[in-house]
Design a protein around this motif. Structure first.
Motif, PDB file in Angstrom:
ATOM      1  N   HIS A   1     -36.816   5.148  27.408  1.00 49.42           N
ATOM      2  CA  HIS A   1     -37.907   5.034  28.379  1.00 49.42           C
ATOM      3  C   HIS A   1     -37.444   4.455  29.710  1.00 49.42           C
ATOM      4  N   ASP A   2     -36.742   3.322  29.680  1.00 57.49           N
ATOM      5  CA  ASP A   2     -36.347   2.665  30.928  1.00 57.49           C
ATOM      6  C   ASP A   2     -35.388   3.529  31.737  1.00 57.49           C
TER       7      ASP A   2
ATOM      8  N   ILE B   1     -42.191  10.726  33.214  1.00 58.71           N
ATOM      9  CA  ILE B   1     -41.317   9.888  32.396  1.00 58.71           C
ATOM     10  C   ILE B   1     -41.105  10.539  31.029  1.00 58.71           C
ATOM     11  N   ASN B   2     -42.186  11.087  30.472  1.00 59.46           N
ATOM     12  CA  ASN B   2     -42.088  11.748  29.160  1.00 59.46           C
ATOM     13  C   ASN B   2     -41.155  12.948  29.206  1.00 59.46           C
TER      14      ASN B   2
ATOM     15  N   THR C   1     -37.650  11.662  29.438  1.00 55.29           N
ATOM     16  CA  THR C   1     -37.277  11.081  28.144  1.00 55.29           C
ATOM     17  C   THR C   1     -36.888  12.175  27.163  1.00 55.29           C
TER      18      THR C   1
ATOM     19  N   GLU D   1     -46.959   9.179  34.054  1.00 56.48           N
ATOM     20  CA  GLU D   1     -46.363   9.035  32.727  1.00 56.48           C
ATOM     21  C   GLU D   1     -45.769  10.348  32.235  1.00 56.48           C
TER      22      GLU D   1
ATOM     23  N   LYS E   1     -37.231   7.131  20.640  1.00 55.63           N
ATOM     24  CA  LYS E   1     -37.776   7.581  21.927  1.00 55.63           C
ATOM     25  C   LYS E   1     -37.892   6.415  22.903  1.00 55.63           C
ATOM     26  N   GLY E   2     -38.296   5.253  22.388  1.00 55.03           N
ATOM     27  CA  GLY E   2     -38.458   4.085  23.245  1.00 55.03           C
ATOM     28  C   GLY E   2     -37.176   3.635  23.912  1.00 55.03           C
TER      29      GLY E   2
ATOM     30  N   LEU F   1     -37.381   6.339  33.304  1.00 54.40           N
ATOM     31  CA  LEU F   1     -38.153   5.841  34.451  1.00 54.40           C
ATOM     32  C   LEU F   1     -37.258   5.681  35.664  1.00 54.40           C
TER      33      LEU F   1
END
Length: 454
Positions: free
Chosen positions: A349-350, A308-309, A312, A305, A345-346, A353
């Motif tokens: 995310h994809d 990913i963060n 992002t 994670e 932020k969301g 990733l």
């Protein structure tokens, strides 16, 4: 100094450190020298008190934290190198034993790059969209240039029409009260552009210069400003001036006015060349995207994670920088769109990733094929970049930080890996026009399916 790798599970490595009493004593002495000026001991000038006397007054524990900070980075680096770990985040240390006269013992939890399992990366069947620039597309681009360079002519003898530029003053109210952003003077509005809330521009059409009228509209339920969503609004509008666009004739004089070329044919040729370069870039992008998608399908990788963060945050920073170049800031953007920081932020995310996953997979292919960047290749790229920036190689190198050079080398490596993948793929070319035609046929078929016989 002993470093043991306890285990690696779920992309985490666990290191155990044991440092003998002698090394720990040296670290304690370093901690003493760093902090001695902090302590006031009666009978000694500040900074001159012996270590043992300080420890008698305050206990040796006053130096433990700094001693650990001196020891842990070296021990951690030893473990990373010895066990060939690839950390992707800062380690989490836990001191197990710290006491004068005893070995210093600690552990570290390290998030590492995940293992990439990939069955096959050669012989992939991938698609490449081929874009052939047509004369019609060149003419369309020329029309855009013509539109962009149109002259504005004042209109006084007729009412506003679609396509006109209406210079207006307006004041909007909801339930009789003005609202923020609802008032402006001398606002140039192109009628038919759809820039204003639906129905507003249609009601300006037909007004004569000098006219004033109330325009009633309703903001959409999903309007970005929540306070106005679904609200009935009245705008008091004055049409102060009306202008229309007058297009310049497409001839050699036009080419001279809008470009460095002397003839219209030369301008068209330049437009076509630029469009072909853009088309080639799109073709290459579509091919690489197809390869990445196939590689992802053929691979298994569990992404930490934290990776990913990090990606992002990088994407969010890039977005904020682009906003700044456009004259906006992120806070204003969030307020105007009604998006919370968490929702913002969301949104990334994809993509983050997918970026991390594809990067790891491509990197794995490079490792398996022993693809590397030579010093000569790096030097050649630096020379090219120096030329782009119109600097000498020596001056350009002075501006480069170590991480800049690493970034250049990574870019070259990625290019070489993709070159290898492209050479070892089965490429199916699809013409842009065929794709569009196919989509139109599918749409027509869908419409036919939906028809009912009366």
């Amino acid at each position: 100094m002993k470093v043991n790798l306890e285990k690696i599970e779920k992309n985490k490595a666990y290191l155990n450190f044991e440092i003998d009493e002698g090394q720990f004593e040296k670290a304690m002495e370093q901690a003493y020298r760093k902090n001695v000026k902090r302590f006031a001991i009666p009978g000694f000038r500040r900074g001159k008190a012996p270590r043992k006397l300080i420890e008698m007054h305050y206990g040796p524990e006053v130096f433990y934290e700094d001693a650990a900070e001196f020891l842990l980075p070296e021990a951690y680096q030893k473990g990373v190198e010895e066990y060939k770990l690839e950390p992707v985040d800062q380690p989490q240390f836990d001191v197990q034993q710290i006491e004068v006269g005893k070995p210093f013992m600690a552990t570290a939890e390290v998030v590492v790059k995940p293992e990439v399992k990939i069955e096959e990366y050669k012989g992939l069947e991938v698609e490449k969209f081929v874009y052939n620039v047509t004369d019609n597309e060149v003419e369309k681009e020329l029309s855009i240039i013509q539109e962009r360079n149109a002259r504005l002519v004042v209109v006084e003898d007729r009412a506003a029409e679609k396509g006109d530029i209406a210079v207006i003053d307006f004041k909007g109210t909801v339930d009789g009260e003005p609202f923020e952003g609802g008032t402006a003077e001398n606002y140039p509005l192109q009628l038919g552009s759809g820039m204003f809330v639906q129905g507003f521009e249609d009601q300006v059409i037909g007004m004569m210069p000098g006219d004033t009228k109330d325009i009633k509209v309703t903001f959409p339920e999903d309007y970005k400003v929540k306070e106005l969503a679904g609200k009935d609004t009245v705008f008091n509008v004055t049409l102060k001036e009306l202008k229309r666009k007058e297009l310049l004739p497409l001839d050699d004089d036009f080419a001279k006015d809008v470009s460095e070329f002397d003839t219209l044919n030369e301008l068209k040729e330049d437009i076509k060349n630029k469009m072909q370069l853009e088309a080639k870039s799109i073709e290459e992008g579509s091919l690489k995207a197809s390869i990445v998608n196939k590689l992802i399908e053929a691979s298994e990788v569990e992404i930490p994670e934290v990776m990913i963060n990090h990606e992002t945050e990088r994407l969010m920073l890039d977005f904020a920088i682009q906003l700044k170049y456009s004259g906006y800031d992120l806070q204003t953007y969030l307020q105007s769109t009604g998006v919370t920081p968490e929702e913002f932020k969301g949104r990334f995310h994809d993509k983050a990733l997918n970026n991390v996953k594809s990067s790891l997979i491509v990197e794995e292919v490079g490792k398996r094929e022993n693809i590397t960047v030579t010093d000569e290749e790096l030097e050649d790229r630096i020379k090219d970049l120096a030329a782009d920036y119109k600097k000498t190689v020596e001056d350009f190198k002075k501006t480069l930080k170590p991480e800049d050079k690493n970034g250049i080398a990574d870019a070259i490596l990625t290019e070489k890996i993709f070159d290898f993948l492209i050479k070892n793929s089965n490429i199916i070319e699809k013409n842009k026009d065929d794709i569009i035609e196919s989509e139109e046929v599918e749409t027509a078929n869908d419409n036919d399916d939906g028809k009912k016989t009366e």
